[in-house]
Design a protein around this motif. Structure first.
Motif, PDB file in Angstrom:
ATOM      1  N   VAL A  43       0.764  -1.215   0.165  1.00 28.76           N
ATOM      2  CA  VAL A  43      -0.449   0.207   0.144  1.00 28.76           C
ATOM      3  C   VAL A  43       0.921   1.216   0.035  1.00 28.76           C
ATOM      4  CG1 VAL A  43      -1.706   1.597   1.610  1.00 28.76           C
ATOM      5  CG2 VAL A  43      -1.505  -1.317   1.558  1.00 28.76           C
ATOM      6  N   SER A  44       1.088   2.062  -0.839  1.00 24.80           N
ATOM      7  CA  SER A  44       1.786   3.333  -1.270  1.00 24.80           C
ATOM      8  C   SER A  44       1.490   3.722  -1.301  1.00 24.80           C
ATOM      9  CB  SER A  44       2.052   2.569  -2.352  1.00 24.80           C
ATOM     10  OG  SER A  44       3.174   4.612  -2.491  1.00 24.80           O
ATOM     11  N   ALA A  45       1.845   4.815  -0.331  1.00 28.21           N
ATOM     12  CA  ALA A  45       0.799   6.013  -0.158  1.00 28.21           C
ATOM     13  C   ALA A  45       1.457   7.556  -0.999  1.00 28.21           C
ATOM     14  CB  ALA A  45       2.276   6.748   1.088  1.00 28.21           C
ATOM     15  N   LEU A  52      -4.360   2.981   0.039  1.00 26.24           N
ATOM     16  CA  LEU A  52      -4.632   3.512   0.806  1.00 26.24           C
ATOM     17  C   LEU A  52      -5.764   3.841   1.753  1.00 26.24           C
ATOM     18  CD1 LEU A  52      -1.946   3.912   3.800  1.00 26.24           C
ATOM     19  CD2 LEU A  52      -1.784   5.761   2.588  1.00 26.24           C
ATOM     20  N   VAL A  53      -5.889   5.012   1.499  1.00 23.99           N
ATOM     21  CA  VAL A  53      -6.895   5.693   1.989  1.00 23.99           C
ATOM     22  C   VAL A  53      -8.503   4.224   2.130  1.00 23.99           C
ATOM     23  CG1 VAL A  53      -9.048   7.147   1.875  1.00 23.99           C
ATOM     24  CG2 VAL A  53      -6.821   7.445   1.017  1.00 23.99           C
ATOM     25  N   ALA A  54      -8.601   3.863   1.051  1.00 23.10           N
ATOM     26  CA  ALA A  54      -9.623   2.255   1.385  1.00 23.10           C
ATOM     27  C   ALA A  54      -9.070   1.369   2.494  1.00 23.10           C
ATOM     28  CB  ALA A  54      -9.329   1.587   0.279  1.00 23.10           C
ATOM     29  N   TYR A  55      -7.331   0.803   2.593  1.00 23.01           N
ATOM     30  CA  TYR A  55      -7.291   0.257   3.741  1.00 23.01           C
ATOM     31  C   TYR A  55      -7.041   0.548   5.010  1.00 23.01           C
ATOM     32  CZ  TYR A  55      -3.886  -3.285   5.989  1.00 23.01           C
ATOM     33  OH  TYR A  55      -4.035  -4.380   6.995  1.00 23.01           O
ATOM     34  N   ALA A  56      -6.519   2.380   5.010  1.00 25.86           N
ATOM     35  CA  ALA A  56      -6.609   2.194   6.989  1.00 25.86           C
ATOM     36  C   ALA A  56      -8.200   2.459   7.010  1.00 25.86           C
ATOM     37  CB  ALA A  56      -5.961   3.623   6.508  1.00 25.86           C
ATOM     38  N   LYS A  57      -9.315   3.380   6.179  1.00 29.16           N
ATOM     39  CA  LYS A  57     -10.035   3.783   6.586  1.00 29.16           C
ATOM     40  C   LYS A  57     -10.638   2.213   7.200  1.00 29.16           C
ATOM     41  CE  LYS A  57     -10.977   8.564   5.312  1.00 29.16           C
ATOM     42  NZ  LYS A  57     -11.276   8.854   4.672  1.00 29.16           N
ATOM     43  N   ALA A  75       9.065   7.597   3.482  1.00 30.68           N
ATOM     44  CA  ALA A  75       8.331   6.854   4.763  1.00 30.68           C
ATOM     45  C   ALA A  75       6.985   8.203   5.459  1.00 30.68           C
ATOM     46  CB  ALA A  75       9.842   6.743   5.973  1.00 30.68           C
ATOM     47  N   HIS A  76       6.242   8.177   3.789  1.00 31.41           N
ATOM     48  CA  HIS A  76       5.154   8.622   4.802  1.00 31.41           C
ATOM     49  C   HIS A  76       3.835   7.615   5.254  1.00 31.41           C
ATOM     50  CE1 HIS A  76       6.376  12.646   2.417  1.00 31.41           C
ATOM     51  NE2 HIS A  76       6.724  13.141   3.173  1.00 31.41           N
ATOM     52  N   LEU A  77       3.611   6.845   4.356  1.00 30.28           N
ATOM     53  CA  LEU A  77       2.843   5.887   4.733  1.00 30.28           C
ATOM     54  C   LEU A  77       2.325   5.250   6.247  1.00 30.28           C
ATOM     55  CD1 LEU A  77       0.961   3.384   3.667  1.00 30.28           C
ATOM     56  CD2 LEU A  77       2.986   2.071   3.604  1.00 30.28           C
ATOM     57  N   PRO A  78       3.476   5.408   7.626  1.00 32.12           N
ATOM     58  CA  PRO A  78       2.867   4.960   8.337  1.00 32.12           C
ATOM     59  C   PRO A  78       1.638   5.900   8.792  1.00 32.12           C
ATOM     60  CG  PRO A  78       5.568   4.687   8.457  1.00 32.12           C
ATOM     61  CD  PRO A  78       4.506   4.884   7.309  1.00 32.12           C
ATOM     62  N   GLY A  79       2.156   7.174   8.919  1.00 38.12           N
ATOM     63  CA  GLY A  79       1.927   8.651   9.365  1.00 38.12           C
ATOM     64  C   GLY A  79       0.697   8.521   8.684  1.00 38.12           C
ATOM     65  N   MET A  80       0.788   8.649   7.189  1.00 37.57           N
ATOM     66  CA  MET A  80      -0.763   8.472   6.860  1.00 37.57           C
ATOM     67  C   MET A  80      -2.000   7.806   7.061  1.00 37.57           C
ATOM     68  SD  MET A  80      -1.159  11.784   4.519  1.00 37.57           S
ATOM     69  CE  MET A  80      -2.405  10.876   3.251  1.00 37.57           C
ATOM     70  N   ALA A  81      -1.390   6.583   7.211  1.00 41.99           N
ATOM     71  CA  ALA A  81      -2.349   5.121   7.333  1.00 41.99           C
ATOM     72  C   ALA A  81      -2.917   5.565   9.077  1.00 41.99           C
ATOM     73  CB  ALA A  81      -1.535   4.576   8.035  1.00 41.99           C
TER      74      ALA A  81
END
Length: 165
Positions: A43-45, A52-57, A75-81
């Protein structure tokens, strides 16, 4: 067919690209040793932001309790999630070629107040510890998992030889 359904995943392991699996597999292996059901996704930010949006939400609604997010470079993935879910997000900095993972570490650890990401060490040690920390979080409400985690720790302690006198 036996009709046995595998247990629903409790931990989601996400990473920014397939190349991150070499690091993130250590989180998966740790969860497997603890008997914690998990799933893995790329899941790339930056390259798949809608994914990513669909997964996290949807993560909490699908029964996930913790997300482990590994990312290199920016490394934006953790913060965006973390910005899109109330679940605990554990960030694993993946070692990058340019700066040996320091860029990833600093990107993950510098979250603004109000959007927490538990940040682990760079690379394999961080991925292992992310699996252990996810297990410890889940063990707060799972006595059997707490016993497995304690057994893991005992085995680790017993594997350290006594220092010579």
């Amino acid at each position: 067919m036996t009709g046995d359904t595998p247990p629903a995943p409790l931990v989601g392991i996400i990473m920014g690209s397939r190349s991150d699996w070499e690091t993130m597999r250590h989180a998966a292996e740790t969860l497997e040793r603890l008997g914690v059901p998990h799933e893995t996704r790329v899941v790339s930010a930056h390259r798949t932001p809608d994914r990513l949006v669909a997964y996290a939400k949807a993560a909490a609604g699908r029964g996930l309790k913790v997300i482990i997010a590994g990312a290199g470079g920016a490394a934006h993935l953790p913060g965006m999630a973390a910005s899109m879910t109330a679940l605990p997000v554990l960030g694993v900095p993946v070692e990058s070629h340019a700066l040996k993972g320091m860029d990833s570490l600093l990107s993950i650890v510098q979250m603004p107040g109000g959007v927490p990401v538990g940040t682990l060490a760079i690379g394999k040690p961080g991925a292992i510890n992310a699996g252990l920390l996810a297990g410890a979080i889940l063990a707060l409400s799972d006595p059997a998992l707490a016993q497995r985690l304690e057994a893991w720790r005992t085995t680790q302690t017993d594997a350290v030889p006594d220092a010579p006198a």
